[in-house]
Design an enzyme around this catalytic site. Structure first.
Site, PDB file in Angstrom:
ATOM      1  N   LYS A   1      15.728  70.562  79.031  1.00  0.00           N
ATOM      2  CA  LYS A   1      16.252  69.427  79.787  1.00  0.00           C
ATOM      3  C   LYS A   1      17.423  69.892  80.667  1.00  0.00           C
ATOM      4  O   LYS A   1      17.424  71.035  81.079  1.00  0.00           O
ATOM      5  CB  LYS A   1      16.614  68.295  78.829  1.00  0.00           C
ATOM      6  CG  LYS A   1      15.506  68.005  77.793  1.00  0.00           C
ATOM      7  CD  LYS A   1      14.190  67.528  78.425  1.00  0.00           C
ATOM      8  CE  LYS A   1      13.011  67.654  77.474  1.00  0.00           C
ATOM      9  NZ  LYS A   1      12.824  66.542  76.564  1.00  0.00           N
TER      10      LYS A   1
HETATM   11  C1  LIG Z   1      11.998  65.924  75.557  1.00  0.00           C
HETATM   12  C2  LIG Z   1      11.642  64.509  75.669  1.00  0.00           C
HETATM   13  C3  LIG Z   1      12.012  63.578  74.700  1.00  0.00           C
HETATM   14  C4  LIG Z   1      12.585  63.931  73.364  1.00  0.00           C
HETATM   15  O1  LIG Z   1      13.619  64.806  73.364  1.00  0.00           O
HETATM   16  P1  LIG Z   1      13.816  65.866  72.155  1.00  0.00           P
HETATM   17  O2  LIG Z   1      15.257  66.207  72.315  1.00  0.00           O
HETATM   18  O3  LIG Z   1      12.893  66.996  72.415  1.00  0.00           O
HETATM   19  O4  LIG Z   1      13.527  65.155  70.878  1.00  0.00           O
HETATM   20  C5  LIG Z   1      11.744  62.247  74.954  1.00  0.00           C
HETATM   21  N1  LIG Z   1      11.137  61.853  76.076  1.00  0.00           N
HETATM   22  C6  LIG Z   1      10.715  62.719  77.005  1.00  0.00           C
HETATM   23  C7  LIG Z   1      10.056  62.196  78.233  1.00  0.00           C
HETATM   24  C8  LIG Z   1      10.955  64.074  76.831  1.00  0.00           C
HETATM   25  O5  LIG Z   1      10.529  64.942  77.755  1.00  0.00           O
END
Ligand SMILES: *Cc1c(COP(=O)(O)O)cnc(C)c1O
Length: 400
Positions: free
Chosen positions: A197
């Site tokens: 992210k």
């Molecule tokens: C990565 C992601 C999540 C969840 O995040 P994590 O930190 O990996 O649990 C939720 N929604 C979307 C669209 C994502 O890409």
């Protein structure tokens, strides 16, 4: 062109930038202290996690912020904080990632999928239909791949129907709609700080809200015991008096080590957003007017974070899409096909989430089948991005 003259890309699509030196130093200082747990602080000291929460609240303009163990945890915590009950319908996007319907299923609720438009946002007409059909009182809105729907129109529909909105901002940290940060329209905004992210602590997440009772429940849920007074970005102690005996502890805290490296990265986030968008624009320009390939036009009101790019291959037969993906891969370009019949790696379609009741979205199926996706890590130079576009363009022309 002979095979040997074709350009081949050699970058690595999963290679993020290193953690900044200042963040490494901050992490080492936490390790030297031995005090890694968020409540393990000296008298009068505000720990790294609480400081991070204050800074993220300021960054988004939210009253309250809670740092947690993951983005998926933040989503589940948000549903619990809104007191979603087992068996209750919860609306969400048909185009999203598995942790979103997973969070709904984890509280025993029922995911109700809402369609996707060719602009890759939630279909507001379908949203209205699904609200009245399901009677759902909560929408978990996923800004999937950073595409933000007209938030004023969405909030008008949801407010009118008494539907509470939780925003999944896993791909929109640093983004905004009409100048309002993503995560600030809904009652709760959830973020991820996982490696793929926008800021990187391996795993981690945030939940923000202006609602004091929701904030207090979220803090208790995250595993605060009766130490909620250490949450400097949380509500006043009186608010906890109302909920502290009836809110279970579902541990999912952030720790000082991860908070320390996130604090440094948060300071650079606005610059990083510019860096992503410069790369995005180079690829977008390079792909423009490629016959057979549809770019996603970004609305004026949307300030996005171009950490990945999507395009559509509308009405292409599966075999041709597979040939394109293979052709690009041979030249070092990793395209992900969200519409692939079998779930692979991070991608899957709503029909693959078979714990949810079977649902049919024929209009969305056409769009979902066509979605191609490519990551744009900041380790790629602008020249590399131009090459990516040239290769895709070339392969699209030959695959058609
Ligand atoms: C990565 C992601 C999540 C969840 O995040 P994590 O930190 O990996 O649990 C939720 N929604 C979307 C669209 C994502 O890409």
């Amino acid at each position: 062109m002979s095979e040997s003259l074709k350009e081949v890309f050699t970058g690595n699509f999963t290679q993020q930038e290193p953690i900044p030196e200042a963040a490494i130093e901050a992490a080492v200082a936490v390790m030297r202290s031995g005090r890694l747990h968020r409540y393990n602080t000296l008298p009068g000291e505000t720990g790294e996690v609480a400081l991070l929460e204050e800074e993220f609240a300021a960054f988004t303009g939210a009253k309250y912020c809670l740092a947690v163990a993951s983005g998926g945890y933040a989503l589940g915590c948000a549903l619990r904080a809104l007191e979603v009950q087992p068996g209750e319908p919860v609306l969400t996007n048909a185009f999203t990632l598995a942790p979103v319907p997973g969070a709904i299923a984890a509280v025993g609720a029922k995911p109700v999928f809402v369609g996707v438009t060719e602009g890759l946002v939630i279909d507001l007409d379908d949203l209205q239909v699904k609200i009245s059909e399901s009677g759902a009182k909560v929408l978990m809105l996923s800004h999937m791949r950073g595409h933000i729907v007209d938030m004023d129109a969405l909030m008008y529909i949801c407010n009118g129907a008494g539907v509470a909105v939780i925003e999944d901002c896993a791909h929109t940290m640093g983004a905004s709609w009409d100048g309002v940060p993503s995560g600030r329209y809904g009652v709760i905004g959830c973020y991820s700080t996982q490696t793929y992210k926008h800021i990187n602590s391996g795993e981690g997440g945030f939940l923000i809200t202006d609602d004091e009772e929701v904030a207090a429940r979220a803090v208790m849920l995250s595993g605060s015991y009766m130490l909620y007074g250490k949450h400097t970005a949380g509500p006043a102690p009186e608010v906890f008096e109302k909920i502290k005996y009836v809110t279970p502890n579902v541990s999912g805290r952030m720790d000082h080590l991860r908070a320390a490296i996130l604090r440094v990265q948060l300071r650079n986030l606005s610059q990083q957003v510019e860096n992503w968008n410069a790369r995005y624009r180079v690829v977008e320009d390079g792909l423009r007017d490629t016959p057979g390939l549809t770019l996603i036009e970004r609305p004026q009101a949307e300030h996005y974070v171009g950490s990945s790019i999507q395009f559509l291959l509308l009405d292409w037969p599966d075999a041709k899409i597979e040939a394109l993906v293979a052709g690009c891969l041979k030249r070092g370009v990793e395209l992900k096909w969200f519409g692939a019949p079998e779930p692979t790696a991070f991608t899957s379609r709503y029909e693959s989430w078979r714990y949810a009741e079977p649902q049919s979205l024929p209009d969305s199926d056409r769009v979902l089948r066509a979605i191609m996706d490519m990551r744009l890590p900041l380790t790629f130079s602008l020249e590399a991005c131009a090459m990516l576009a040239r290769i895709i363009r070339d392969e699209v022309q030959s695959a058609r």
